[in-house]
Design an enzyme around this catalytic site. Structure first.
Site: not given
Ligand code: BG6
Length: 486
Positions: A147, A177, A181, A215, A234, A239, A339
Site C-alpha cells: 500500500k 499489514h 495482525k 502512534e 496512509d 488499515h 502521529k
Molecule cells: C504503515 C504506515 O502502513 O503503518 C506508517 O505507512 C505507520 O505510517 C504504520 O507508522 C503503522 O503500523 P503499525 O503496525 O505500527 O500499527
C-alpha cells in the site's frame, strides 16, 4: 507447516520496509523451519551492489530489527547464504534486467516465484510489464503490491489496470499489514465464534464504535513519502477501513477468500457517502507542533520536514463514518489516527446502549467492549458492579479483562510473517481485492478533494496530546467522548 521451495524477489530491496520488516519476517519463518534452505530471497534495486555487499546490509538489518533472543549466528549465516542481489532499473526496459534474468536461467518453470513490489506505486505497472517482457511471469508467479495503491481513485484504477495486464486478479496480492495482525484476525473469531457477542452486534444494542490507531513516532525520515500522503491516505484508506469492515460486516458464508472479501466490500459500499459540504462536519485534520512525547521534547512536523518547509499535510485525522445498513442504523463509527500522540495504541471500542431505566442512585457507565489490537493485546469488558461494603447499593465500573499475551503464552508473529507466507502459499484471504481498494478510495476521495480545494492550515495540536480540540468537538456533537476521556 513447511512450504515448497520458492524464489522471493523484492523490488525496493534497499528500502526501509525491506530492512525493517520483510527480511526480519523471512528470517523468523526460516528460523521456525517454514522456509526450506533451497529457497532464495532476491533483492532488486537500482544501487550497484554485489551479493556480499547486500548480504552485509541484510545482516545489519537483522541485528537491528530482530529481537536479540531470536538471533542465532548459525541461522543468520545460513539465511544470508540464501540471499542474492540484482541491480535492476525496475521501471526501465534496459540491459540491467540481465542481472535479474540470469538468476532464473536454470530455474524450473513451475517453481513458485513471488515478486514483492516495495517501491513507489507509480512504478508497479512498469515493473510488471518488464517482468512479463523478460518471460519471468510464469504460471506459478505472483505479485505483491504494498500500500498505498495510488494516491486517489483514478491513479488506483490505472495501477490496477496496468498490473492486471500481466497478472490475473488471483495472482495479485495487495498487502494491508493490519490484516496480518493476529488480533485483527481475532476480530473474526470474537464475532463469529461467540454467540454472546454475535447477538448484541447491531444498532439495537450498540451505541457507537471508536477505532483508533495512535502512534508516538513522527515521520521518521519518511517525510518525502508522508508529506504527499498524510494520515487519511496512509492509515484510514487502508488499515482503519479494513478494521471497520471486520467489525461491521455480515457473517460470511465461509472463510473462503471471496466470501470474506464480498462481505467487506458490502461494508465499504454501504458507507454513507461524504459530500463536499459535509466534509467540515465529519472530518477533522490536524498537524503537530513541537511538544513532549513521554519524556522527550520533539520538533514540530514542519521542523521535521526541514528548514523553511511549508505543508498542509495532516498528521492527525478523525472522521465520523456511518454504515448505512439494517444492522447498523444510525450507529456512528468514529475513526481516528495520528502521529505524535501520547501512546502507541490501536484499539476498537464498542460502546453499548444505556439501560432504559435505572433503579440505582449512582450514575451508570455504559458497558464497553475494548478490543486492544496492539500493544498488550486483549479484550476488556467494562461492567457496573456493586462496591463491596456496608454502604448500600453503591456501584462502580469494573473490568472483565482478558490478556491474550497471558492466555496464550506464544510469541506474536509480526503481521508480515503471516502475510509473506500466504503469498508463497497463494492464499489471498488476508489481502485486499481490487474492488475493495477502489471502494475505499471512492469513500475517502471527497475528503481529499475538499481539502485540496479549500487549503487551510490543518488544526494545530501539540505533540504528545490527543490531537486538536476540534476532534473532541466532533465526537461531542453526538454526546460522546473519546476513550481517553471516558
Ligand atoms: C504503515 C504506515 O502502513 O503503518 C506508517 O505507512 C505507520 O505510517 C504504520 O507508522 C503503522 O503500523 P503499525 O503496525 O505500527 O500499527
Amino acid at each position: 507447516s513447511a512450504i515448497d521451495t520458492f524464489d522471493y524477489v523484492v523490488f525496493g530491496a534497499t528500502g526501509d520496509l525491506t530492512m525493517r520488516k520483510l527480511l526480519p519476517a523471512l528470517y523468523h519463518r526460516f528460523r521456525d523451519k517454514q522456509i526450506p534452505e533451497t529457497a532464495r530471497v532476491i533483492g532488486a534495486a537500482r544501487s550497484v551492489l554485489s551479493d556480499d555487499e547486500y548480504r552485509d546490509r541484510a545482516d545489519k538489518a537483522l541485528r537491528r530489527f530482530v529481537k536479540p533472543d531470536a538471533l542465532d549466528e548459525d541461522l543468520i549465516h545460513r539465511f544470508l547464504g540464501m540471499i542474492f542481489y540484482a541491480s535492476v532499473n525496475g521501471a526501465e526496459a534496459d540491459s540491467t534486467w540481465e542481472n535479474m534474468t540470469r538468476l532464473f536461467d536454470d530455474s524450473v518453470a513451475d517453481k513458485i516465484r513471488v515478486f514483492y513490489l516495495a517501491t513507489s506505486p507509480e512504478l508497479y505497472g512498469r515493473i510488471c510489464g518488464n517482468l512479463a517482457a523478460k518471460g519471468l511471469v510464469t504460471e506459478s508467479a505472483r505479485v505483491v503490491l504494498e500500500k498505498p495503491i495510488g494516491h486517489d481513485l483514478d491513479s488506483a484504477r490505472a495501477i490496477n489496470d496496468e498490473v492486471g495486464q500481466y497478472f490475473v486478479e488471483t495472482k495479485i496480492f495487495r498487502i494491508d499489514h493490519y490484516l496480518g495482525k493476529e488480533t485483527v484476525q481475532n476480530l473474526i473469531a470474537l464475532r463469529f465464534a461467540n454467540p454472546v457477542f454475535a447477538r448484541l452486534w447491531n444498532a439495537d444494542a450498540i451505541d457507537h464504535v471508536q477505532i483508533t490507531a495512535a502512534e508516538t513516532v513522527g515521520v521518521e525520515g519518511r517525510g518525502d513519502y508522508y508529506d504527499h500522503s498524510g494520515a487519511l491516505r496512509d492509515m484510514i484508506q487502508n488499515h482503519l477501513l479494513q478494521v471497520l469492515c471486520l467489525v461491521a460486516m455480515e457473517p460470511p458464508g465461509s472463510l473462503d477468500a471471496d466470501n470474506l472479501r464480498n462481505e467487506k466490500l458490502k461494508v465499504l459500499r454501504a458507507l454513507k457517502p461524504i459530500n463536499a459540504a459535509d466534509v467540515q462536519h465529519v472530518a477533522v485534520r490536524g498537524q503537530y507542533g513541537r511538544g513532549m512525547v513521554g519524556k522527550e521534547i520533539v520538533p514540530a512536523y514542519l521542523e521535521e520536514l526541514g528548514e523553511g518547509r511549508q505543508s498542509d499535510t495532516e498528521t492527525f485525522i478523525a472522521i465520523k463514518a456511518e454504515v448505512h445498513s439494517w444492522r447498523w442504523g444510525n450507529v456512528p463509527f468514529y475513526l481516528r489516527s495520528g502521529k505524535r500522540l501520547p501512546n502507541k495504541v490501536s484499539e476498537v471500542v464498542v460502546q453499548f446502549r444505556e439501560t432504559p431505566w435505572s433503579i440505582f442512585n449512582t450514575k451508570l457507565e455504559p458497558n464497553r467492549l475494548i478490543i486492544r489490537l496492539q500493544p498488550e493485546e486483549g479484550i476488556q469488558l467494562s461492567i457496573m458492579s456493586k462496591d463491596p461494603g456496608p454502604d448500600g447499593m453503591v456501584l462502580r465500573p469494573a473490568n472483565i479483562d482478558i490478556s491474550f499475551e497471558k492466555a496464550f503464552a506464544t510469541r506474536y508473529p509480526d503481521a508480515y510473517e503471516r502475510l509473506l507466507m500466504d503469498t508463497v502459499r497463494g492464499d489471498p484471504v488476508l489481502f485486499m481485492r481490487r474492488d475493495e481498494v477502489e471502494a475505499a478510495w471512492t469513500w475517502v476521495e471527497p475528503i481529499l478533494k475538499a481539502w485540496k480545494e479549500h487549503p487551510g492550515t490543518p488544526h494545530h495540536y501539540t505533540a504528545g496530546s490527543w490531537g486538536p480540540d476540534a476532534a473532541r468537538t466532533l465526537i461531542q456533537e453526538t454526546g460522546h467522548v473519546w476513550h481517553e476521556d471516558m
